[in-house]
Design an enzyme around this catalytic site. Structure first.
Site, short mmCIF file in Angstrom:
data_model
loop_
_atom_site.label_atom_id
_atom_site.label_comp_id
_atom_site.label_asym_id
_atom_site.label_seq_id
_atom_site.Cartn_x
_atom_site.Cartn_y
_atom_site.Cartn_z
N ARG A 1 0.79 -39.66 -9.96
CA ARG A 1 1.68 -38.92 -9.06
C ARG A 1 3.13 -39.41 -9.22
NH1 ARG A 1 1.73 -41.43 -3.06
NH2 ARG A 1 1.06 -43.55 -3.54
N GLU B 1 3.12 -24.41 3.39
CA GLU B 1 2.69 -24.34 1.98
C GLU B 1 2.57 -22.91 1.48
OE1 GLU B 1 1.45 -28.26 3.63
OE2 GLU B 1 1.14 -26.19 4.28
N ARG C 1 -3.58 -40.83 -6.72
CA ARG C 1 -2.85 -41.82 -5.93
C ARG C 1 -2.94 -43.23 -6.49
NH1 ARG C 1 -3.70 -42.66 0.61
NH2 ARG C 1 -1.72 -43.75 1.02
N HIS D 1 -4.81 6.32 8.21
CA HIS D 1 -4.41 5.28 7.26
C HIS D 1 -5.25 5.38 6.00
CE1 HIS D 1 -2.73 1.33 6.10
NE2 HIS D 1 -3.90 1.15 5.52
N HIS E 1 0.82 -1.21 0.00
CA HIS E 1 0.00 0.00 0.00
C HIS E 1 0.86 1.27 0.00
CE1 HIS E 1 0.70 -1.35 4.12
NE2 HIS E 1 0.62 -0.10 4.52
N GLY F 1 0.52 -6.32 -1.71
CA GLY F 1 -0.67 -5.63 -1.28
C GLY F 1 -1.56 -6.53 -0.46
N ASN G 1 5.99 1.46 12.35
CA ASN G 1 5.45 2.82 12.53
C ASN G 1 4.29 2.87 13.53
OD1 ASN G 1 3.11 1.97 11.15
ND2 ASN G 1 3.79 2.81 9.18
#
Length: 625
Positions: free
Chosen positions: A321, A369, A477, A261, A77, A123, A185
């Site tokens: 897999r 993750e 699987r 803000h 931001h 952001g 801050n």
């Protein structure tokens, strides 16, 4: 590389003046757009001045040069002060900054890689440090180059667990080329941040995570110069600089006060505010960044090929897999820039096969993750690597915001999710990915591969390595039979007709485990004199709508979709959307209808009506209607 020298008094004054010029530009830009976060910019002004005009080495006229130091604005931001720094560096025109947040202007409310000086979109707070870790890991272990990585973090976002996942990762891998600066801050969006200015706790937390840590006055240019110089000398540990700052620093009547803000300075006050800040500026002399050391290797990640064609035998059984792991290890021989990441599931996703053959290009991210996704995105920036990150498909839901932001980052990163659907059996519902297709279908830049045998899996991996945007490879699987010959050609967005007769009466569409159930059902129905056509979509997104529609019309408009996924957002909905404008086509959808339980795979497929028997029943019903 030699550390930055402590500047003399004249340079220190110039750095302070630059900081105030950055404040002026941030305030003017947010007033021009009548939106934005000038107070969040002002707290970081000295930090930005010193990073961009004393510490970082980069080519101001070539922001994406691979030799440049990297900067990640995790507190996205505060974008106006990043843009202001590039105005000061001469890359962005001030007139363009005054179009901040306007239609057609690339200087958006939060930074994105539409800009050459931005590597990752930020952001959504808490994600910048993970991406910075990926850049730093790449610089230290893959590029073996001198460039360093700096990440500016807000104190409010340090409540995010993703920050601490990244902190643990960086210290474990001894990323001494990484510096994280916490802009403390004190004030959040709606109230003070939880620790406010308790710098001692920040210090203890960072040190407990294994970081070399300094606490400084974030508005003291000399202190900042000293600690950033010291950071460049530290070996085998990342550095955290905890900077005590004031939100809205330099703005009388706003500095360190709540409820400012995301608010521009009111128009009736802005002239006085700007005049006061400008009066503090003693010089107009610019400072130029030092050039980088040009030791990053040249990298080409285009046209990556498997060293040989697949080598499967028709009818042999292999889990997709495992075929993924074999394919990834094989692709690693095709390019030294293919890397693999995993979240402590490598013996289940079979990425361990890549680790065994290419240990220097495997990153174990452990059970984190969110950070794994961010690290992969960071590794892939500036086209330095082709990253494949794998875990159980269900666990990508934990990193979904990071995946969403990866799309905004225009990232070319690949994800492989194993253990999809109820077909995993006894492990139970917490391990079953049943919403993953819906998740990834919602990502605008995503290609979804759903291979059904060893050959198609190997082709999916090669295609993913060369496909722009995010790729998701869904693997299963259970072992399934190889149904394609080794010379079969696969393309993104091109379906395969696996079974076809002239007098087919229904089109059955399955993928992964359900494609094999569809073939079993077709065999049973054929014994009854009923022929069905079976289609493998290969990619769920983009979906081969033309082939589906043409074949649906050829069988009288009857389609049955069968999927090991919840009804919402999966294969059935994708097919329904593809044919919805076509008259005379009716889609019958078989899917998992609720929360499953532990049982044998065959028992679960039967219980939820997505096995061969359910397909046979649905075909009969469709023909009887």
């Amino acid at each position: 590389m030699d550390p930055p020298q402590i500047p003399d008094q004249q340079v220190l004054q110039t750095l302070q003046d630059i900081a105030n010029r950055l404040r002026v530009l941030s305030i003017k830009a947010t007033c021009a757009s009548n939106s934005g976060h000038p107070t969040s910019c002002c707290s970081a002004a000295e930090i930005m001045s010193i990073l961009f005009f004393h510490v970082m080495r980069y080519k101001a006229n070539a922001p994406r040069d691979p030799n440049n130091d990297r900067f990640v604005l995790s507190k996205g931001h505060a974008a106006p002060i990043l843009y202001a720094a590039w105005v000061e560096a001469g890359y962005v025109e001030e007139s363009e900054l005054m179009k901040l947040r306007k239609l057609g202007c690339l200087l958006e409310g939060h930074p994105t890689p539409k800009l050459d000086f931005v590597d990752v979109a930020t952001g959504s707070l808490g994600q910048g440090l993970g991406a910075a870790c990926g850049m730093a890991y790449t610089g230290k272990y893959f590029d073996r180059a001198s460039y360093r990585v700096y990440c500016l973090i807000g104190d409010g976002e340090s409540s995010e667990g993703a920050i601490w996942e990244a902190m643990a990762f960086a210290s474990f891998y001894k990323l001494d080329n990484l510096v994280a600066i916490f802009d403390v801050n004190r004030l959040g969006q709606s109230e003070p941040a939880p620790l406010q200015h308790d710098m001692g706790i920040y210090l203890k937390r960072c040190e407990s995570f294994g970081w070399n840590t300094y606490v400084v006055d974030g508005h003291d240019v000399l202190e900042l110069c000293k600690v950033l110089g010291q950071a460049s000398l530290v070996k085998d540990r990342p550095t955290a600089i905890v900077a005590k700052t004031l939100k809205g620093k330099g703005i009388t009547g706003v500095e360190n006060l709540e409820n400012w803000h995301g608010k521009p300075i009111p128009k009736d006050r802005v002239e006085a505010v700007l005049r006061e800040i400008k009066e503090r500026i003693k010089t107009t002399a610019p400072l130029k960044p030092l050039p980088p050391r040009e030791d990053a290797p040249k990298v080409d990640i285009t046209a990556i090929k498997m060293p040989s064609v697949p080598s499967y035998k028709l009818g042999d059984k292999i889990a997709t897999r495992k075929a993924y792991g074999l394919a990834l290890a094989k692709l690693g021989h095709g390019s030294q820039r293919v890397i693999a990441l995993d979240g402590d599931t490598k013996n289940s996703t079979f990425s361990d096969l890549f680790r065994k053959e290419h240990p220097e290009r495997f990153i174990e991210c452990y059970i984190a993750e969110q950070n794994m996704v961010s690290v992969a995105v960071g590794c892939a920036t500036r086209d330095r690597t082709v990253a494949f990150a794998s875990t159980f498909a269900a666990f990508f839901s934990r990193g979904y915001d990071q995946i969403r932001m990866a799309a905004i980052s225009l990232s070319n990163v690949n994800f492989s999710g194993s253990h999809c659907g109820i077909s995993i059996g006894e492990d139970g519902p917490s391990q079953m990915a049943l919403e993953d297709i819906a998740m990834f279908r919602a990502i605008p830049t995503c290609t979804i591969f759903y291979p059904s045998d060893g050959v198609s899996t190997e082709c999916a991996v090669e295609l993913a390595a060369n496909t722009k945007g995010i790729c998701f490879i869904r693997t299963s699987r259970p072992e399934t039979a190889v149904i394609y010959s080794n010379d079969e050609v696969f393309e993104v967005g091109r379906a395969k007709i696996v079974l076809q007769q002239e007098n087919d009466s229904v089109l059955v569409i399955g993928a992964g485990i359900t494609l094999h159930e569809a073939l079993a059902a077709a065999k049973q129905l054929a014994a009854e004199g009923i022929n069905v056509r079976v289609l493998d979509p290969f990619t769920i997104k983009p979906l081969d709508s033309a082939t589906i529609i043409a074949n649906a019309k050829a069988v009288g408009g009857r389609i049955i979709t069968v999927e090991d996924h919840y009804r919402e957002g999966g294969l059935g909905e994708a097919v329904s959307a593809a044919v919805c404008a076509e008259p005379g086509i009716l889609v019958h959808r078989l899917a998992v209808s609720g929360v499953a339980w532990s049982a044998k795979p065959a028992e679960l497929l039967d219980a939820f009506g997505i096995d061969a028997g359910a397909i046979v029943t649905t075909v009969r019903s469709a023909l009887a209607a």
